[in-house]
Design an enzyme around this catalytic site. Sequence first.
Site, PDB file in Angstrom:
ATOM      1  N   LYS A   1      26.796 -81.858 -12.298  1.00  0.00           N
ATOM      2  CA  LYS A   1      26.753 -80.728 -13.239  1.00  0.00           C
ATOM      3  C   LYS A   1      27.020 -81.212 -14.668  1.00  0.00           C
ATOM      4  O   LYS A   1      26.359 -80.801 -15.615  1.00  0.00           O
ATOM      5  CB  LYS A   1      27.867 -79.745 -12.872  1.00  0.00           C
ATOM      6  CG  LYS A   1      27.395 -78.443 -12.269  1.00  0.00           C
ATOM      7  CD  LYS A   1      28.610 -77.549 -12.233  1.00  0.00           C
ATOM      8  CE  LYS A   1      28.451 -76.289 -11.512  1.00  0.00           C
ATOM      9  NZ  LYS A   1      29.696 -75.518 -11.470  1.00  0.00           N
TER      10      LYS A   1
ATOM     11  N   CYS B   1      33.314 -62.272  -7.077  1.00  0.00           N
ATOM     12  CA  CYS B   1      34.499 -61.636  -7.676  1.00  0.00           C
ATOM     13  C   CYS B   1      35.042 -60.513  -6.804  1.00  0.00           C
ATOM     14  O   CYS B   1      36.152 -60.628  -6.276  1.00  0.00           O
ATOM     15  CB  CYS B   1      34.154 -61.122  -9.057  1.00  0.00           C
ATOM     16  SG  CYS B   1      33.565 -62.420 -10.136  1.00  0.00           S
TER      17      CYS B   1
ATOM     18  N   ARG C   1      26.321 -66.063  -3.915  1.00  0.00           N
ATOM     19  CA  ARG C   1      27.594 -66.138  -3.184  1.00  0.00           C
ATOM     20  C   ARG C   1      28.015 -64.727  -2.736  1.00  0.00           C
ATOM     21  O   ARG C   1      28.027 -63.797  -3.519  1.00  0.00           O
ATOM     22  CB  ARG C   1      28.681 -66.762  -4.075  1.00  0.00           C
ATOM     23  CG  ARG C   1      28.439 -68.238  -4.336  1.00  0.00           C
ATOM     24  CD  ARG C   1      29.414 -68.796  -5.332  1.00  0.00           C
ATOM     25  NE  ARG C   1      29.302 -68.159  -6.636  1.00  0.00           N
ATOM     26  CZ  ARG C   1      30.104 -68.401  -7.666  1.00  0.00           C
ATOM     27  NH1 ARG C   1      31.102 -69.264  -7.529  1.00  0.00           N
ATOM     28  NH2 ARG C   1      29.944 -67.790  -8.816  1.00  0.00           N
TER      29      ARG C   1
END
Length: 475
Positions: free
Chosen positions: A35, A276, A343
């Site tokens: 990354k 989240c 996700r």
Amino acid sequence: MKLSVIGAGYVGLTTAACLAQIGHEVFCSESDSEKLAKLQSGGMPLFEPHLEDVIKTVRQAGRLFFGSTEEAIAWGDAIFICVGTPPLANGDADLSAIEGVARAIAKRGSGYRLVIEKSTVPVQTGAQLRKHLSLHSTNGLTCDVASNPEFLREGTSVEDFLHPDRIVIGVDSSRAADLMHEIYEPIVKQEFTCPIHAGCPKRKEPVFLVTDTGSAELIKHASNSFLAMKISFINMVANLCEAVGADVTKVAEGMGLDPRIGPAFLNPGIGFGGFCFPKDVQAFIRIAEKSRCDFSLLKEVEKINQRRVEYFLEKIAKELWVIRGKKIAIWGLAFKPNTDDVRFAPAIALVKSLVGEGAQVRAYDPEAMEKAKSMLPNITYCSNPYDAAEGADAIVIVTEWDEFRVLDWKRLLSTVEHPLIIDGRNVFAPEEISRNGFRYASIGRIDSAPCQPTVGETIDSSSSSAGNRAQEASV
Ligand code: UGA
């Protein structure tokens, strides 16, 4: 100011880029070497609207740098911790990455630093940070710890950072409060060059709320849990609407007109996902349990959400009767539009179940297909919604991308085998679907069968069986 950001995920990268945009000199670190290399060479490890442009501009202006954690610790007078806090098997937030950063700061930091927790953490993490920074400090480091929860939504994170409703900071010293104020002053006064709305009139100034550290930490978890509760609430209302033949869209509209309730987050669907809400609700339940508070309300919020995919599968089965052997087009894989994040996306569990039951899945998502491939290897990925709908027995809408709202209905009708749309996000008005020759099943509404096209609207789709039937109907 010279600022450091540790962790270049959605939150860290947005924070670093936007802090540089408002005039600070920012060093952002990333521990994943692949990354980091991508970022250093001008690439992007994730999709987030406007972020790439902002990063390009501030790097060219010499205000944003990428490198190692050690370099970041040496750089900033204030250090934002933006590393991940994924859920453990028991629902607790895994704080090992935070602890690792704290140890690295204690070992390598010297002089005074303000350490800011931006990652979502359980209440009292600030107190632990404070304790461990001082316990392990080896170079005469002195520091304050501040909590500065983020309220960024994926897909609009640059906008949310630069034009927030509120900035919350939890501090235990006036020095920390002054520094936080200095960092955010351009945003509080809305005085900076906005990369999204160039030339737009000055925006409303956000509220700058100063609390103790624990209260700031709680504001974040309580806010996400409350929003999740609103979603589970409206999802149950949607089930009730289906049972009694009412329309959840109207019910939500009527409820939302009360300013005490508000219209936001009352869209029913196949449940909340992303990195989240699911983990934050779980973590908040665990925090309450550990503090001997009975917050079983939140357990029900979680349970309702976990049942959404199952409920939607039942809806699909009700329409198709047998799922085995059916061709199903999946429109949308991301947990919500304008992100490539899959996700905890409901699409992943849904598609796994459909494949498990023997369906042939052809999927399309404008941004999330690359990220979905490792989780869903046994499906066909398509280049557009029509390609996914080729020969389909049903089109299933999972993510409400704008692209799906504007369709060439004739093309779609000639592409599918059976004209059926099962909509997990209520993207369309039932009348629009039936006007265009499709059968429709959505969430919490009175769904309709296809209308017979009027003479002027005869559908030219002679090659498909769905088109043939629509034409037969029009005769
Ligand atoms: C959420 C919060 O909105 C942010 O304020 C917070 O900063 C962020 O979590 C975080 O903790 O970092 P985000 O996860 O990006 O942001 O996504 P949301 O836009 O809040 O949507 C969450 C989920 O709820 C999505 O799966 C969405 O499809 C679902 N949702 C949302 C509904 O099902 N119905 C609604 O009416 C609204």
